[in-house]
Motif scaffolding. Structure first.
Motif, mmCIF file in Angstrom:
data_model
loop_
_atom_site.group_PDB
_atom_site.id
_atom_site.type_symbol
_atom_site.label_atom_id
_atom_site.label_comp_id
_atom_site.label_asym_id
_atom_site.label_seq_id
_atom_site.Cartn_x
_atom_site.Cartn_y
_atom_site.Cartn_z
ATOM 1 N N THR A 1 0.820 -1.215 0.000
ATOM 2 C CA THR A 1 0.000 0.000 0.000
ATOM 3 C C THR A 1 0.851 1.260 0.000
ATOM 4 O O THR A 1 0.499 2.252 -0.653
ATOM 5 N N ARG B 1 0.717 6.610 -6.826
ATOM 6 C CA ARG B 1 -0.516 7.301 -7.215
ATOM 7 C C ARG B 1 -0.349 8.818 -7.081
ATOM 8 O O ARG B 1 -0.781 9.579 -7.950
ATOM 9 N N GLU B 2 0.293 9.229 -6.006
ATOM 10 C CA GLU B 2 0.477 10.662 -5.773
ATOM 11 C C GLU B 2 1.403 11.278 -6.812
ATOM 12 O O GLU B 2 1.129 12.358 -7.348
ATOM 13 N N ASP C 1 0.443 4.143 -2.766
ATOM 14 C CA ASP C 1 0.064 5.514 -2.439
ATOM 15 C C ASP C 1 1.068 6.515 -2.999
ATOM 16 O O ASP C 1 0.686 7.551 -3.561
#
Length: 371
Positions: A73, A80-81, A77
């Motif tokens: 995860t 994705r950012e 994250d």
């Protein structure tokens, strides 16, 4: 053209034999093409149906990424950012299960977030919901195997119970029907140990990160920054088990058939041209031009090849209807037309072997030059 038709009628036995050979070659190419497409669909249709443009894997997985890649995860994250695009986790693994009615099935478990864009649409029943982790949406292929909406599917050796709440299209992965489960449930299927308590913690990991659209930042820079490998969805097909090997094998068979077709057609018309040598010389002596003799020969070849190819297309389509859904066979109209046009083109190319002898027919042969 009139003379070409007369010769076809006079030697109809020979041309019928040649035409039947073209029919069989064209049908064989069409059938192989149908199996190639069908096997490809049966291997990657679930991947093809994903509403994603790219898939991100861990960099240490250089092949069989869906089986070997694991992302966490934290990486997802950060990726994705930095990417600035919609991304969601995806887990893929193959397992077995048994329904409460005793039906044993293989299934390719796709772990998705129920609220994410990878959550499948359904043709019957209801979609996955975040409120119930013990649900599954099955492929229509699993429904054909005897699994129905409302059944309870128990994963073998793990005892994980899944209630079938919906069914989607005919999707499969690695020749195994797809089944969509919440990501948390997939992690239990992927990482649980047989006999371990149900409350045992499992890693918060998954196989890949699916991007709805390409990243705003260079994918190469993101991969270097986060130790990942980004592939387009089409490139990721090669990560499916057996996909590359099957495509290479079936495509090789098609190529050999494309090579055989012009040789067979060319050999027939070469022999036929040798037998027609005196007639061709007579036509030249009567004033027929080389261009007219060429058109005459090409017209005969076109009639035989086109008619034979059309017959082969009908035969290949009939085989597709006969086998139905018993085997992975798919022959869409566009694929059939493209394949048959290629067969006809290479078949006509084989007649080029005979054109030199046609144009070199000597009219003096019929005027006694050899006496």
């Amino acid at each position: 053209m009139f003379l070409a038709l007369l010769e076809l009628r006079a030697a109809r036995g020979r041309f019928a034999l040649m035409g039947s050979v073209v029919v069989l070659v064209a049908a064989l190419v069409g059938i192989v093409s149908g199996f190639t497409t069908g096997l490809g669909d049966d291997t990657v249709s679930a991947l093809r149906g994903l509403p994603a443009s790219h898939l991100v894997f861990s960099s240490d997985a250089r092949s069989d990424q869906f089986a070997r890649s694991l992302l966490d995860t934290k990486t997802a994250d950060a990726w994705r950012e930095d990417a600035g695009t919609d991304a969601t986790p995806l887990g893929v693994s193959i397992t077995r299960g048994t329904t409460d009615r005793g039906t044993e099935v293989d299934l390719a478990a796709f772990g998705v977030q129920p609220t994410g864009f990878l959550s499948p649409d359904v043709t019957s029943g209801s979609r996955l919901t975040a409120a119930d982790a013990g649900t599954v949406v099955i492929s229509a292929a699993l429904a054909d195997d005897g699994v129905a909406v409302g059944d309870t599917l128990v994963i073998d050796r793990l005892g994980i119970e899944l209630r079938v709440v919906g069914a989607t299209g005919r999707l499969s992965y690695g020749h195994v029907p797809a089944a969509y489960v919440p990501l948390k449930t997939w992690q239990r299927i992927r990482f649980s140990t047989p006999g371990a308590p149900a409350a045992t913690a499992v890693p918060d990991q998954f196989s890949a990160l699916a991007l709805r659209s390409p990243a705003h930042t260079s994918a190469a820079d993101l991969d270097e920054r986060h130790s990942t490998t980004t592939l387009t969805k089409e490139e990721a097909y090669e990560a499916a088990p057996g996909y590359t090997g099957e495509r290479v094998t079936m495509s090789s068979i098609q190529v050999f058939l494309y090579l055989i077709a012009p040789l067979v057609v060319g050999a027939f018309f070469a022999v036929w041209t040798v037998q027609r040598g005196p007639e061709l010389a007579l036509l030249r002596a009567l004033g027929a031009s080389r261009r007219r003799l060429l058109a005459h020969t090409v017209a005969q070849a076109a009639l035989v090849v086109v008619a034979g190819t059309a017959g082969g297309a009908v035969l290949a389509a009939a085989v597709g209807l006969l086998v139905g859904e018993q085997v992975p066979f798919s022959l869409p109209a566009t694929t059939l037309v493209t394949t048959m046009c290629t067969v006809a083109a290479v078949g006509l190319a084989g007649t080029a072997l005979t054109l030199r002898r046609v144009t070199s027919a000597d009219p003096l042969t019929m005027l006694g030059a050899n006496r």
